[in-house]
Motif scaffolding. Structure first.
Motif, mmCIF file in Angstrom:
data_model
loop_
_atom_site.group_PDB
_atom_site.id
_atom_site.type_symbol
_atom_site.label_atom_id
_atom_site.label_comp_id
_atom_site.label_asym_id
_atom_site.label_seq_id
_atom_site.Cartn_x
_atom_site.Cartn_y
_atom_site.Cartn_z
ATOM 1 N N VAL A 55 66.864 -9.266 -3.672
ATOM 2 C CA VAL A 55 66.091 -9.885 -4.749
ATOM 3 C C VAL A 55 65.738 -11.293 -4.309
ATOM 4 C CG1 VAL A 55 66.053 -10.463 -7.192
ATOM 5 C CG2 VAL A 55 67.428 -8.539 -6.391
ATOM 6 N N ARG A 56 64.453 -11.606 -4.310
ATOM 7 C CA ARG A 56 64.005 -12.927 -3.909
ATOM 8 C C ARG A 56 63.401 -13.629 -5.123
ATOM 9 N NH1 ARG A 56 61.509 -10.077 0.283
ATOM 10 N NH2 ARG A 56 59.460 -10.832 -0.270
ATOM 11 N N PRO A 57 64.224 -14.323 -5.886
ATOM 12 C CA PRO A 57 63.699 -14.994 -7.081
ATOM 13 C C PRO A 57 63.265 -16.422 -6.790
ATOM 14 C CG PRO A 57 66.081 -15.055 -7.132
ATOM 15 C CD PRO A 57 65.686 -14.421 -5.827
ATOM 16 N N ARG A 58 62.334 -16.909 -7.569
ATOM 17 C CA ARG A 58 61.997 -18.331 -7.573
ATOM 18 C C ARG A 58 62.481 -18.859 -8.922
ATOM 19 N NH1 ARG A 58 56.318 -18.754 -6.180
ATOM 20 N NH2 ARG A 58 55.922 -18.106 -8.308
ATOM 21 N N ILE A 59 63.571 -19.597 -8.905
ATOM 22 C CA ILE A 59 64.334 -19.890 -10.117
ATOM 23 C C ILE A 59 64.138 -21.332 -10.563
ATOM 24 C CG2 ILE A 59 66.661 -19.907 -11.112
ATOM 25 C CD1 ILE A 59 65.602 -17.159 -10.373
ATOM 26 N N GLY A 60 63.964 -21.509 -11.849
ATOM 27 C CA GLY A 60 63.924 -22.853 -12.410
ATOM 28 C C GLY A 60 65.287 -23.526 -12.290
ATOM 29 N N GLU A 61 65.286 -24.825 -12.018
ATOM 30 C CA GLU A 61 66.534 -25.529 -11.748
ATOM 31 C C GLU A 61 67.466 -25.538 -12.955
ATOM 32 O OE1 GLU A 61 65.580 -29.353 -10.326
ATOM 33 O OE2 GLU A 61 64.837 -28.667 -8.397
ATOM 34 N N PHE B 219 52.303 -23.764 4.396
ATOM 35 C CA PHE B 219 53.111 -22.688 3.816
ATOM 36 C C PHE B 219 53.535 -23.001 2.388
ATOM 37 C CE2 PHE B 219 53.849 -21.398 8.292
ATOM 38 C CZ PHE B 219 53.503 -20.056 8.157
ATOM 39 N N GLU B 220 53.617 -24.288 2.050
ATOM 40 C CA GLU B 220 53.986 -24.640 0.682
ATOM 41 C C GLU B 220 52.933 -24.180 -0.318
ATOM 42 O OE1 GLU B 220 56.581 -28.673 0.899
ATOM 43 O OE2 GLU B 220 54.593 -28.794 1.788
ATOM 44 N N ALA B 221 51.676 -24.134 0.111
ATOM 45 C CA ALA B 221 50.606 -23.685 -0.774
ATOM 46 C C ALA B 221 50.474 -22.165 -0.790
ATOM 47 C CB ALA B 221 49.278 -24.306 -0.344
ATOM 48 N N LEU B 222 51.007 -21.503 0.244
ATOM 49 C CA LEU B 222 50.837 -20.058 0.362
ATOM 50 C C LEU B 222 51.917 -19.261 -0.334
ATOM 51 C CD1 LEU B 222 49.669 -19.686 4.081
ATOM 52 C CD2 LEU B 222 48.291 -19.473 2.018
ATOM 53 N N GLY B 223 53.105 -19.841 -0.513
ATOM 54 C CA GLY B 223 54.169 -19.055 -1.112
ATOM 55 C C GLY B 223 55.421 -19.849 -1.362
ATOM 56 N N ASP B 224 56.543 -19.151 -1.447
ATOM 57 C CA ASP B 224 57.837 -19.756 -1.760
ATOM 58 C C ASP B 224 58.414 -20.421 -0.520
ATOM 59 O OD1 ASP B 224 57.578 -18.676 -4.259
ATOM 60 O OD2 ASP B 224 58.686 -16.865 -3.767
ATOM 61 N N GLN C 151 58.146 -12.528 5.282
ATOM 62 C CA GLN C 151 58.373 -11.663 4.133
ATOM 63 C C GLN C 151 58.972 -12.428 2.961
ATOM 64 O OE1 GLN C 151 60.705 -8.318 5.427
ATOM 65 N NE2 GLN C 151 59.108 -7.540 6.780
ATOM 66 N N ALA C 152 59.783 -13.447 3.270
ATOM 67 C CA ALA C 152 60.397 -14.219 2.192
ATOM 68 C C ALA C 152 59.426 -15.201 1.571
ATOM 69 C CB ALA C 152 61.623 -14.961 2.728
ATOM 70 N N VAL C 153 58.515 -15.734 2.359
ATOM 71 C CA VAL C 153 57.670 -16.842 1.902
ATOM 72 C C VAL C 153 56.310 -16.373 1.393
ATOM 73 C CG1 VAL C 153 56.461 -18.925 2.661
ATOM 74 C CG2 VAL C 153 58.820 -18.528 3.379
ATOM 75 N N LEU C 154 55.675 -15.462 2.107
ATOM 76 C CA LEU C 154 54.295 -15.113 1.805
ATOM 77 C C LEU C 154 54.199 -14.028 0.738
ATOM 78 C CD1 LEU C 154 52.823 -15.070 5.424
ATOM 79 C CD2 LEU C 154 52.774 -16.931 3.760
#
Length: 808
Positions: free
Chosen positions: A90-96, A463-468, A688-691
């Motif tokens: 599971v690759r979440p982008r989590i609020g702090e 890469f910051e603009a493309l994904g996590d 795979q993790a970022v894009l």
């Protein structure tokens, strides 16, 4: 009566020596096999003992649990592709400020029967990933559900699916939400590999230790033919085993057939040359194995497969190879074992040998030569590859190699390296297009004509603009701030390559030619033997001084011979520069030093200058132990190459800030077009993790900007934030510089207005909808594009009205 005998007479010392070496080889084979299995199993168990298949789910099919459910949460349905689910990542982008609660994860059948249940913390870290080991047995083809539920119903977890297709999980009362992506990691024993290793060992030992005495002539012919077929299959197994996660037994039957015919044709030709079947078979196997090894390392370093152009550009590859770290991986030893299987298979001795007269030997050679040439000529044709569905068009190089295999895709890249004349091509068609798109008149440049600085930045990607991505500081602070200014126009480009192939990007920008259609595999060596319509040639016709600067050897891709044909008066390469130690990093010239060189050239030239700058600082090979990255990569973890790259591009960002500052102080009007030539190859774990895996262009997208130290006319610039194909930048540069346009550029503007993105892996229409390669070829003006592109490069008599400005 034929019989098999292990004990054989040794009539001479020569035969004794030969038999001794055969027995030594027989003993070495199982030892090598055992070492290879052990090494491979310890280093990468998934590669040998399982089928490493990962299926990514973006969450588009996720649904919120019913309101009357005991807990709130979200479920993700999927269809089992294998019988063993090893884990779920599971690759979440989590609020702090999200909580650290344990989530209950349940794997259910379609009828609700529970297969597996466990707990995991999905919200305890910022921008991390969680791997949940499962080890669940599944029924292939059946539908299952993964349910993520929070036991604390008071948090009232809600689910929503936004437009981009990612599942968003939001906690009530939390200021930030979490975007969730799932990877299903399957595992299954690769019994085919085990079986082939066992069979190969037995067959090879039999060939080394046994001989068939009193073998009839007919049997000898059949056995030799069978040995050649079996050897070819072993050689192909060795080559394909090195093709990423592929293998010969995973390829379509037609791809295997094409590869085997290539092997057979080459073996027959070498049999005619050498006069010896075993030697010819071994040499053919060695050639295939070299292709496999080359493909292995090119995939490892560049992220794209070994192609025909890599042979034409072998010198360039050798000159930049020092920046990469070569390591012997376990899979190479397995490839060597398969190679030895192929070499040992023809070793079975057949007694007595068939007598042959001198005349018969030469007839056999001629027959082999004719048969081999006929096979190769029949296979290595465009229509053969197209009929077999093995043509490279319409897919990326990586997808092509995965579908066709290393050997077939390598041959296909050679077959399609020379463009064919498109349908509808004729002098009359060119004349009609010249009338439809007349070139503007070449007017004398004014005193305030701007310098044009076109900068191709090696591997520059945001890469910051493309994904996590999570780092200890902003990777491109200047870029992100600068592109927000009202006087800066920025967007993204879709490239044709990944991890290498700078020459493709520069050639498309300079000429407007696209690799989406038939395209020379090495344009600087295949077709640049005359002046070709390009931006520098156009600038020179207007009275500009033209120059190109590239801090690498001029022999790379034959730039020293090709760039003058594109209209450059002056070319500066690494051998023309004197660099201090502080001007280089990892053996490449720093962008800061190169940009100071560029600024100096602009200041020293009285006439307006068209200056093309190709950087080298961020070139691949991100394993230098002496380089200390100023940026720390916090997530994804363990991606050391990515961290080194991010540090380098961070320095490029600072160098760009220094350049823009210097140009703002320059008292000459100067237009800057800055773009990245392709993304770097940083490994599948990072990408795979970022894009965003739902974006077909994610790995081929780089940023660009257009800025000038004087006011630009808005109607001459593309829309901010737009995504366009790399070739579309050609007419936009000319228009931004205020150049009168050639008929070719007018055509490009009209085409790319209707089809903004055109690339090998597809494109988009004006509405932003994705189009396959076949759909792109049906777009308005696509046929005319192919005709003009072919004529521009290969027509004996060009219609100059299309390519050059009209003389006043």
């Amino acid at each position: 009566m034929s019989k098999i005998s292990i004990k054989c007479p040794l009539p001479s010392p020569i035969c004794l020596t030969r038999r001794l070496w055969r027995r030594i080889a027989a003993l070495c084979l199982p030892v090598l096999l055992a070492v290879g299995l052990l090494w491979q199993g310890l280093a990468d168990p998934a590669r040998l003992f399982s089928v490493p298949e990962t299926v990514s789910l973006a969450g588009a099919d996720s649904v919120e649990l019913p309101a009357d459910a005991a807990v709130s949460g979200i479920e993700q349905p999927f269809t089992a592709q294998y019988s063993w689910l090893a884990s779920v990542t599971v690759r979440p982008r989590i609020g702090e400020n999200a909580g650290d609660d344990l989530w209950t994860v349940t794997l259910q059948k379609e009828d609700g029967t529970e297969v597996w249940q466990g707990q995991a913390s999905l919200t305890g870290s910022h921008a991390g990933e969680v791997t949940i080991p499962m080890g669940a047995s599944l029924q292939t083809g059946e539908t299952y559900r993964l349910v993520f539920a929070c036991p604390d119903a008071a948090q009232n977890l809600e689910a929503a699916v936004p437009a981009e297709g990612q599942t968003t999980l939001s906690l009530a009362g939390a200021a930030q939400s979490a975007a969730l992506r799932l990877d299903l990691v399957y595992g299954a024993a690769d019994w085919v590999l085990f079986g082939l290793l066992a069979v190969g060992l037995l067959v090879s030992l039999a060939g080394l230790l046994l001989e068939w005495q009193d073998c009839p002539a007919a049997w000898q012919v059949l056995l030799r033919l069978g040995q050649g077929i079996v050897s070819g299959l072993w050689f192909l197994c060795a080559a394909e085993l090195l093709n990423g996660d592929s293998a010969l037994w995973k390829l379509p039957a037609i791809a295997v057939l094409v590869a085997f015919l290539l092997y057979a044709g080459l073996a027959l030709v070498l049999r005619a040359v050498t006069g010896r079947t075993g030697l010819a078979t071994g040499l053919t196997g060695a050639v295939l194995f070299v292709v496999g090894v080359a493909n292995h390392f090119v995939l490892l370093f560049r992220g794209t497969p070994f192609t025909f152009i890599d042979i034409l550009s072998a010198g360039t590859g050798m000159r930049v190879a020092g920046g990469y770290r070569f390591t012997i991986q376990p899979v190479l030893l397995l490839g060597v074992v398969f190679l030895l299987f192929g070499l040992c298979t023809p070793a079975l001795r057949l007694e007595p040998r068939l007598p042959r007269t001198r005349r018969n030997r030469w007839l056999l050679r001629l027959g082999c030569l004719a048969a081999g040439a006929a096979v190769l000529a029949g296979v290595c044709r465009r229509d053969t590859f197209q009929a077999a569905g093995m043509a490279p068009s319409g897919r990326s190089a990586v997808d092509y190699a995965e579908a066709a295999g290393a050997v077939t895709s390598f041959a296909g890249s050679g077959v399609f390296s020379f463009p064919a004349q498109p349908d509808g091509y004729s002098p009359e068609a060119l004349e009609a297009l010249a009338e439809a798109y007349p070139s503007d008149e070449a007017t004398a440049i004014s005193e305030d004509a701007p310098n044009v600085l076109l900068i191709l930045s090696e591997s520059f990607t945001d890469f910051e603009a493309l994904g996590d991505l999570c780092t200890d500081q902003t990777v491109l602070p200047f870029w992100q701030e600068f592109t927000q200014r009202e006087d800066v126009h920025s967007g993204t480009l879709v490239m044709s390559t990944l991890g290498g192939g700078t020459v493709y990007s520069e050639f498309q920008v300079l000429t407007g030619i696209t690799t989406a259609f038939d395209y020379p595999s090495s344009p600087y060596t295949q077709c640049l033997d005359r002046t070709v319509a390009s931006l520098p040639a156009q600038a020179a016709q207007l009275g500009y001084t033209t120059a190109a600067v590239h801090p690498a050897e001029g022999a790379n891709y034959n730039r020293v011979g090709a760039l003058p044909w594109l209209g450059f008066d002056t070319c500066v390469f690494r051998e023309d520069l004197t660099l201090a130690p502080e001007d280089t990093t990892r053996g490449f010239m720093r962008d800061s030093a190169l940009f100071r060189q560029v600024t100096g050239m602009l200041e020293e030239t009285d006439d307006p200058m068209f200056l093309f700058c190709i950087t080298m600082q961020n070139h691949g090979g991100y394993t230098n132990a002496d380089y200390e990255s100023p940026v720390q990569l916090l997530w994804p973890e363990g991606c050391d190459e990515a961290e080194q790259y991010l540090g380098l591009v961070h320095e490029s960002d600072a160098a760009l800030a220094e350049l823009i500052g210097a140009l703002e102080e320059l008292d000459e009007p100067t237009l800057v077009i800055f773009f990245g030539d392709h993304q770097p190859e940083l490994g599948s774990d990072f990408s795979q993790a970022v894009l965003d895996e739902s974006d077909p262009f994610a790995q081929y997208t780089t940023p660009y900007l257009i800025w000038a130290n004087y006011p630009l006319e808005e109607d001459q610039l593309p829309e901010n934030g737009s995504r366009i194909g790399i070739a579309a930048l050609n007419p936009l540069v000319a228009r931004a510089a205020g150049f009168p346009l050639t008929g070719w550029q007018k055509f490009l503007l009209e085409f790319y207005t209707q089809t903004p993105v055109m690339a090998q892996m597809g494109g988009t229409n004006a509405a932003g909808e994705y189009l396959t390669m076949e759909q792109l070829k049906q777009q308005p003006l696509a046929d005319e594009y192919q005709i003009l592109q072919y004529a521009m490069l290969f027509a004996e008599e060009q219609e100059t009205g299309l390519w050059r400005l009209a003389e006043g």
